[in-house]
Enzyme design. Structure first.
Site, PDB file in Angstrom:
ATOM      1  N   LYS A 254       0.929  -1.163  -0.065  1.00 64.02           N
ATOM      2  CA  LYS A 254      -0.046   0.140  -0.065  1.00 64.02           C
ATOM      3  C   LYS A 254       0.969   1.404  -0.018  1.00 64.02           C
ATOM      4  CE  LYS A 254      -0.855  -0.088   4.896  1.00 64.02           C
ATOM      5  NZ  LYS A 254      -2.007  -0.800   5.789  1.00 64.02           N
ATOM      6  N   ARG A 255       1.982   1.041   0.062  1.00 65.15           N
ATOM      7  CA  ARG A 255       2.965   2.269   0.091  1.00 65.15           C
ATOM      8  C   ARG A 255       3.261   2.795  -1.174  1.00 65.15           C
ATOM      9  NH1 ARG A 255       4.953   4.669   4.533  1.00 65.15           N
ATOM     10  NH2 ARG A 255       4.783   3.288   6.376  1.00 65.15           N
TER      11      ARG A 255
END
Ligand code: GLU
Length: 498
Positions: A254-255
């Site tokens: 998700k980064r």
């Protein structure tokens, strides 16, 4: 194939991930193709990290995808309960059996000793593995220490030599030397089972015939197979699915990219397009076949032998293309309108919005620009929009970077919690919270006037907030690795919420 039963067994420790939908879909398709059952089990043995909020979102997200389970914590079933935290008695009984048979043992080693042991193993370039010290305790010793209430865990006995052969439906035989398999903790010092014990016991009792799960569990398979053989149970057939990848082949995280199922819902993707897209990652279209297919067709043509073992790429462009095709080819104008209005009403709680908007509008038509940010995907922003009088640009970047990790760690997503995070960041930067909030306002709502910031962030949801902060950071220049590390130190670890 008779009596096929598969399951997906997510841990409720965060936002439901597209990888979970992928694994669920593969299990679902296989079960349905063979007239079997698909089970949803919640693996919440990690009490500190599991939340009811996350469990609720997982159920909601999978149901939204249309991946329906025959048995699960909400619908029940003949092999329940389907939430591991409600099955402690069962695990205790089976751990007791292993202890009685000498296939598991009590371990009283302190964290300090284990730490030193691991450091020594690292220094000697040996695999990290419990060294078996407590195996040599006499049963009198063990009884005495238990009676004295000494803290302990229960560990799996693993042979010192020999090889465990894991047979994986797609990878064939994968060999593991027992001496590199850890003597896994099966019961923690708080009496709760670990994943490994609970998973094996449950898969057996729930009569699971096939386990298709993420490849990160492949190295745990020898421990599980040992447990099956100690109990005298037949193990299910195993298949370890590759993790989804970003187009640059790095692990989907998700980064870098939105990974939450509910993010895609919030952006207005259609669930049938998302599921179709994931299905193509599991079974690519064959020659001449239209890639657009509904769930019934996906199930019909599903072939487990075709599931790739190289990481499939989660290519958002392809998802966009499929979604657009669904909108154009599968929805009548009425259906499109109906879907859009249901989506919009799901996007925000209208009563709350009305309450927040009323003091800020003169005419009803003022509502649209005020609230547009809640219904938009990517906001159109310029670097100048993020400029603010009381903060240097580098401070704005610092604030966004800190917020991205701190907001991810918030246990509950609500306005007061978000406000605390922004205040803490302001303190760390030595600024007033009001000044630090300003660039957030622009990054989140795209304008300087809207409903209050923390409510806006709550209503927008964690995934979209993360995405907007990431986009704003992209405009200002994402942090270098060095910056990221240095900035994260600005917030003392003690201030991170548990
Ligand atoms: N709870 C595990 C997870 O969330 C399940 C792994 C498995 O399917 O055995 O990944």
């Amino acid at each position: 194939m008779n009596g096929v039963r598969t399951r997906v067994a997510p841990s409720p420790t965060g936002d439901p991930h597209v990888g979970t939908a992928y694994v669920a879909l593969v299990n679902y398709c296989f079960a349905k193709k063979h007239g079997g059952e698909f089970i949803l089990r919640i693996e919440d043995t990690d009490a500190a990290r599991s939340t009811a909020e996350s469990e609720g979102s997982i159920l909601e997200a999978l149901a939204w995808c249309g991946i329906a389970w025959d048995e699960g914590p909400d619908v029940g079933g003949p092999h329940g309960p389907y939430r591991q935290s409600e099955r402690s008695e069962i695990y205790r009984r089976y751990a007791g059996e292993l202890l009685a048979g000498g296939q598991a043992f009590y371990c009283f080693c302190s964290e300090g000793r284990l730490h030193e042991m691991r450091a020594a193993q690292r220094a000697a370039a040996q695999p990290s593995r419990y060294d078996g010290l407590c195996l040599s305790l006499s049963s009198d010793d063990v009884q005495r220490r238990l009676a004295a209430g000494e803290e302990h865990v229960v560990r799996l006995r693993v042979p010192d030599d020999g090889v465990c052969v894991v047979s994986d439906l797609r990878r064939g035989s994968v060999e593991f030397e027992y001496r590199s398999v850890d003597m896994q903790v099966l019961v923690k010092s708080d009496g709760m089972p670990t994943y490994h014990l609970a998973n094996v016991v449950d898969d057996h009792l729930m009569r699971i015939t096939h386990v298709f799960r993420g490849e990160e569990w492949l190295s745990s398979a020898p421990k599980h197979l040992l447990l099956y053989s100690y109990f005298g149970w037949e193990p299910p057939k195993l298949l370890h699915l590759p993790l989804l990848r970003n187009p640059d082949k790095s692990k989907l995280s998700k980064r870098k990219n939105p990974t939450g199922i509910l993010f895609y819902r919030a952006l207005g993707y259609l669930p049938e397009a998302l599921v179709n897209f994931l299905a193509l990652l599991a079974n690519a279209a064959r020659d001449g076949e239209d890639e657009l297919m509904d769930l019934a067709a996906i199930v019909r043509r599903f072939e487990v032998e075709q599931v790739p073992i190289g990481g499939p790429v989660f290519d958002v462009e392809k998802l966009n293309w499929l979604n657009a095709r669904y909108i154009r080819e599968r929805l009548s104008p009425e259906a499109l309108l109906d879907r859009a209005s249901r989506w919009a009403s799901g996007r925000a709680r209208f009563e709350r919005l009305a309450e927040l908007s009323a003091p800020r509008i003169e005419r009803l038509s003022d509502l649209a620009p005020l609230l547009a940010f809640l219904f938009s995907g990517r906001l159109v922003l310029e670097r100048e929009d993020l400029r603010c009088p009381k903060l240097e640009e580098v401070e704005v970047r610092q604030a966004f970077v800190l917020a991205m990790s701190e907001l991810d760690a918030l246990p509950a997503w609500d306005a007061p919690g978000i406000e605390t995070v922004v205040k803490r960041i302001a303190d760390a930067l030595g600024k007033r919270a009001r000044d630090v909030a300003r660039p957030f306002y622009v990054a989140i709502t795209g304008s300087r006037t809207s409903i209050p910031l923390f409510d806006s962030m709550e209503l927008l949801g964690r995934d979209l907030v993360r995405e907007r902060l990431r986009n704003a950071l992209a405009l200002l220049g994402p942090p270098s690795k060095r910056e990221q590390e240095a900035w994260e130190l600005l917030l003392a670890p003690a201030s991170v919420p548990a």
